[in-house]
Design a protein around this motif. Structure first.
Motif, PDB file in Angstrom:
ATOM      1  N   GLN A   1       0.837  -1.204   0.000  1.00 13.32           N
ATOM      2  CA  GLN A   1       0.000   0.000   0.000  1.00 13.32           C
ATOM      3  C   GLN A   1       0.866   1.246   0.000  1.00 13.32           C
ATOM      4  OE1 GLN A   1      -3.729  -0.034   2.238  1.00 13.32           O
ATOM      5  NE2 GLN A   1      -3.000   1.777   3.337  1.00 13.32           N
ATOM      6  N   ASP A   2       0.380   2.296  -0.639  1.00  9.37           N
ATOM      7  CA  ASP A   2       1.116   3.567  -0.754  1.00  9.37           C
ATOM      8  C   ASP A   2       2.430   3.356  -1.513  1.00  9.37           C
ATOM      9  OD1 ASP A   2      -0.855   4.952   0.646  1.00  9.37           O
ATOM     10  OD2 ASP A   2       0.055   4.467   2.568  1.00  9.37           O
ATOM     11  N   PHE A   3       2.321   2.860  -2.737  1.00  9.03           N
ATOM     12  CA  PHE A   3       3.515   2.568  -3.534  1.00  9.03           C
ATOM     13  C   PHE A   3       3.900   3.710  -4.465  1.00  9.03           C
ATOM     14  CE2 PHE A   3       0.028   0.225  -5.893  1.00  9.03           C
ATOM     15  CZ  PHE A   3      -0.054   1.069  -6.998  1.00  9.03           C
ATOM     16  N   GLN A   4       3.453   4.933  -4.136  1.00  7.38           N
ATOM     17  CA  GLN A   4       3.688   6.054  -5.041  1.00  7.38           C
ATOM     18  C   GLN A   4       5.169   6.366  -5.261  1.00  7.38           C
ATOM     19  OE1 GLN A   4       1.893   6.389  -2.171  1.00  7.38           O
ATOM     20  NE2 GLN A   4       3.460   7.324  -0.878  1.00  7.38           N
ATOM     21  N   GLU A   5       6.046   5.903  -4.366  1.00  3.15           N
ATOM     22  CA  GLU A   5       7.473   6.152  -4.544  1.00  3.15           C
ATOM     23  C   GLU A   5       8.167   5.046  -5.340  1.00  3.15           C
ATOM     24  OE1 GLU A   5       8.944   8.934  -3.843  1.00  3.15           O
ATOM     25  OE2 GLU A   5       7.124   9.784  -2.972  1.00  3.15           O
ATOM     26  N   ASN A   6       7.406   4.073  -5.790  1.00  5.93           N
ATOM     27  CA  ASN A   6       7.967   3.038  -6.652  1.00  5.93           C
ATOM     28  C   ASN A   6       7.593   3.372  -8.088  1.00  5.93           C
ATOM     29  OD1 ASN A   6       7.481   0.300  -8.236  1.00  5.93           O
ATOM     30  ND2 ASN A   6       8.999  -0.140  -6.650  1.00  5.93           N
ATOM     31  N   GLU A   7       8.569   3.707  -8.877  1.00  7.46           N
ATOM     32  CA  GLU A   7       8.312   4.199 -10.238  1.00  7.46           C
ATOM     33  C   GLU A   7       7.566   3.185 -11.090  1.00  7.46           C
ATOM     34  OE1 GLU A   7      10.786   6.021 -14.097  1.00  7.46           O
ATOM     35  OE2 GLU A   7      11.819   5.536 -12.213  1.00  7.46           O
ATOM     36  N   GLU A   8       7.907   1.913 -10.947  1.00  5.58           N
ATOM     37  CA  GLU A   8       7.285   0.888 -11.790  1.00  5.58           C
ATOM     38  C   GLU A   8       5.810   0.690 -11.436  1.00  5.58           C
ATOM     39  OE1 GLU A   8       6.642  -1.707 -14.727  1.00  5.58           O
ATOM     40  OE2 GLU A   8       8.480  -0.541 -14.455  1.00  5.58           O
ATOM     41  N   LEU A   9       5.496   0.528 -10.157  1.00  2.60           N
ATOM     42  CA  LEU A   9       4.093   0.332  -9.779  1.00  2.60           C
ATOM     43  C   LEU A   9       3.276   1.601  -9.994  1.00  2.60           C
ATOM     44  CD1 LEU A   9       4.244  -1.862  -6.536  1.00  2.60           C
ATOM     45  CD2 LEU A   9       3.941  -2.572  -8.922  1.00  2.60           C
ATOM     46  N   PHE A  10       3.896   2.759  -9.756  1.00  2.00           N
ATOM     47  CA  PHE A  10       3.146   4.006  -9.911  1.00  2.00           C
ATOM     48  C   PHE A  10       2.806   4.280 -11.375  1.00  2.00           C
ATOM     49  CE2 PHE A  10       2.542   8.681  -9.811  1.00  2.00           C
ATOM     50  CZ  PHE A  10       1.546   8.730  -8.852  1.00  2.00           C
ATOM     51  N   ARG A  11       3.470   3.582 -12.288  1.00  2.00           N
ATOM     52  CA  ARG A  11       3.108   3.719 -13.698  1.00  2.00           C
ATOM     53  C   ARG A  11       1.631   3.419 -13.911  1.00  2.00           C
ATOM     54  NH1 ARG A  11       3.928   1.087 -17.787  1.00  2.00           N
ATOM     55  NH2 ARG A  11       4.366  -0.916 -16.771  1.00  2.00           N
ATOM     56  N   TYR A  12       1.090   2.510 -13.072  1.00  3.47           N
ATOM     57  CA  TYR A  12      -0.332   2.185 -13.205  1.00  3.47           C
ATOM     58  C   TYR A  12      -1.179   3.445 -13.111  1.00  3.47           C
ATOM     59  CZ  TYR A  12      -5.002   0.538 -11.993  1.00  3.47           C
ATOM     60  OH  TYR A  12      -6.369   0.341 -11.969  1.00  3.47           O
ATOM     61  N   CYS A  13      -0.833   4.342 -12.201  1.00  2.00           N
ATOM     62  CA  CYS A  13      -1.607   5.572 -11.979  1.00  2.00           C
ATOM     63  C   CYS A  13      -1.439   6.583 -13.104  1.00  2.00           C
ATOM     64  CB  CYS A  13      -1.194   6.215 -10.658  1.00  2.00           C
ATOM     65  SG  CYS A  13      -1.263   5.114  -9.240  1.00  2.00           S
ATOM     66  N   THR A  14      -0.502   6.324 -13.998  1.00  2.00           N
ATOM     67  CA  THR A  14      -0.231   7.258 -15.095  1.00  2.00           C
ATOM     68  C   THR A  14      -0.589   6.699 -16.466  1.00  2.00           C
ATOM     69  OG1 THR A  14       2.054   6.537 -15.542  1.00  2.00           O
ATOM     70  CG2 THR A  14       1.730   8.078 -13.716  1.00  2.00           C
ATOM     71  N   LEU A  15      -1.092   5.466 -16.502  1.00  2.00           N
ATOM     72  CA  LEU A  15      -1.434   4.869 -17.794  1.00  2.00           C
ATOM     73  C   LEU A  15      -2.482   5.730 -18.505  1.00  2.00           C
ATOM     74  CD1 LEU A  15      -1.702   1.070 -16.881  1.00  2.00           C
ATOM     75  CD2 LEU A  15       0.152   2.212 -18.130  1.00  2.00           C
ATOM     76  N   PRO A  16      -2.244   6.130 -19.729  1.00  2.00           N
ATOM     77  CA  PRO A  16      -3.196   6.999 -20.444  1.00  2.00           C
ATOM     78  C   PRO A  16      -4.600   6.408 -20.524  1.00  2.00           C
ATOM     79  CG  PRO A  16      -1.109   6.912 -21.616  1.00  2.00           C
ATOM     80  CD  PRO A  16      -1.028   5.883 -20.532  1.00  2.00           C
ATOM     81  N   GLN A  17      -4.699   5.084 -20.708  1.00  2.52           N
ATOM     82  CA  GLN A  17      -6.018   4.483 -20.836  1.00  2.52           C
ATOM     83  C   GLN A  17      -6.775   4.509 -19.508  1.00  2.52           C
ATOM     84  OE1 GLN A  17      -3.062   2.965 -21.070  1.00  2.52           O
ATOM     85  NE2 GLN A  17      -3.185   0.744 -20.736  1.00  2.52           N
ATOM     86  N   ILE A  18      -6.054   4.521 -18.380  1.00  2.00           N
ATOM     87  CA  ILE A  18      -6.702   4.659 -17.071  1.00  2.00           C
ATOM     88  C   ILE A  18      -7.151   6.094 -16.864  1.00  2.00           C
ATOM     89  CG2 ILE A  18      -6.344   4.612 -14.570  1.00  2.00           C
ATOM     90  CD1 ILE A  18      -6.645   1.848 -15.645  1.00  2.00           C
ATOM     91  N   LEU A  19      -6.244   7.034 -17.072  1.00  2.00           N
ATOM     92  CA  LEU A  19      -6.556   8.452 -16.835  1.00  2.00           C
ATOM     93  C   LEU A  19      -7.653   8.951 -17.760  1.00  2.00           C
ATOM     94  CD1 LEU A  19      -2.967   9.905 -16.275  1.00  2.00           C
ATOM     95  CD2 LEU A  19      -4.690   9.299 -14.563  1.00  2.00           C
ATOM     96  N   LYS A  20      -7.729   8.364 -18.940  1.00  2.00           N
ATOM     97  CA  LYS A  20      -8.780   8.760 -19.880  1.00  2.00           C
ATOM     98  C   LYS A  20     -10.153   8.566 -19.262  1.00  2.00           C
ATOM     99  CE  LYS A  20      -9.821   5.874 -23.172  1.00  2.00           C
ATOM    100  NZ  LYS A  20      -9.800   5.075 -24.438  1.00  2.00           N
ATOM    101  N   TYR A  21     -10.326   7.449 -18.572  1.00  2.00           N
ATOM    102  CA  TYR A  21     -11.618   7.184 -17.929  1.00  2.00           C
ATOM    103  C   TYR A  21     -11.752   7.933 -16.606  1.00  2.00           C
ATOM    104  CZ  TYR A  21     -12.930   3.645 -21.329  1.00  2.00           C
ATOM    105  OH  TYR A  21     -13.283   3.006 -22.491  1.00  2.00           O
TER     106      TYR A  21
END
Length: 336
Positions: free
Chosen positions: A124-144
């Motif tokens: 939990q709270d993995f925002q400092e892990n660049e690889e896992l935080f990529r999930y929060c930046t995926l264009p297809q996620i942010l689009k929705y």
């Protein structure tokens, strides 16, 4: 800050919550009803829970308005999910450390399995892990996500859940709840969770269970359920929850993603299989939101419990429930 992996169980959950106390053409609509009826009938009127753009169809918007969730099939690629899985394994093995992350484990299994995914059930709270935080930046996620929060998006609460094989002891079961119970900021309608299955999720391995339409209800009083046996610290559930309430089990395949409102009543069952059930998720909110004072609200008892725990552990006299919002990189938002 203590090193990753040194703390677990209730103490680790407390540490994670303490980090939140001070500010720091669309795919086809699909759903799997079981015991509940979901509404897909268009009802004229102004949309409240979704925003105008060209992403969601009218049918998808109406479905979310009526039911409080929207399931999009195969939104995240197998390649991305495999990358997230491999990073999770590295974290379990302590090959990589994630500053500020909470690692939840079943300590009873460590002597048998060591530092492996057979022991760790949540990062939990993995925002400092660049690889896992990529999930929060995926264009297809942010689009929705933008359909629910607007263009100024904050990624505020992240989890990778590895639901371990369980038994009737319900070791990792979180009772039916509303996520807003844990969030001291508003407006609720501009908050959304993105939850992606990293492998098939069904009733056997503990898929998500939702109560359609409950996102229109107010935030209900939460507390510890009257269960026999173990209840997890800070795992609150709705006090007046009716076990006979009609439910929908969200059967999902790898890459399927469900977006749901923070007032939607939901939970998940135990994993009755011998394997794991992985998912990755993030709660997003509009950066135009605001904090609230939880005193004299249904969240007051949560703040009181946290105050008592903090005083006991850190000898701190008082605190107020706040939350740290982590900004998700997005062309229309600030960069974290």
């Amino acid at each position: 800050m203590e090193q990753l992996g040194k703390r677990s169980g209730p103490a680790a959950r407390l540490d994670a919550i303490l980090r939140h106390l001070t500010p720091r053409t669309a795919p086809a609509l699909t759903f799997i009803p079981t015991s509940a009826q979901v509404s897909a009938v268009h009802q004229p009127g102004r949309f409240r829970f979704t925003l105008d753009n060209d992403i969601l169809t009218t049918e998808q918007r109406q479905f979310y308005e009526d039911n409080g969730y929207l399931l999009i099939r195969k939104l995240v690629s197998d390649e991305d999910i495999e990358r997230f899985r491999k990073e999770f394994i590295r974290i379990c093995k302590k090959e990589v450390r994630v500053p500020g992350a909470m690692i939840m484990k079943n300590e009873a299994l460590r002597s048998q399995y060591g530092q492996t995914e057979s022991v760790v059930n949540k990062v939990q709270d993995f925002q400092e892990n660049e690889e896992l935080f990529r999930y929060c930046t995926l264009p297809q996620i942010l689009k929705y996500v933008e359909c629910f929060t607007g263009p100024n998006i904050m990624a505020m609460h992240t989890m990778l859940i590895n639901k371990l094989p369980d038994s009737d002891k319900q070791t990792f079961l979180h009772p039916m709840h509303q996520d807003l119970h844990y969030f001291p900021f508003r407006p609720a309608d501009r908050i959304v969770c993105s939850w992606t299955a990293m492998q098939r999720a069904d009733e056997n391995n503990g898929c998500l269970v939702v109560l359609p339409g409950t996102h229109t209800l107010p935030l209900k009083p939460h507390g510890y359920p009257e269960w026999e046996g173990k209840t997890n610290k800070l795992f609150h559930g709705i006090l007046d929850y009716n076990e006979k309430s009609p439910k929908v089990h969200l059967v999902m395949e790898k890459g399927d993603t469900v977006f749901f409102h923070p007032l939607l009543i939901h939970g998940s069952g135990i994993n009755k299989t011998s394997g794991f059930r992985k998912s990755i998720s993030c709660h997003f909110a509009s950066s135009d939101g605001h904090y609230i004072d939880v005193k004299n609200t249904t969240q007051a008892d949560l703040e009181k419990e946290l105050q008592e725990m903090v005083h006991k552990r850190y000898d701190m006299p008082a605190l107020e429930l706040k939350s740290s919002l982590w900004t998700s990189p997005n062309k229309k938002s600030e960069t974290h």
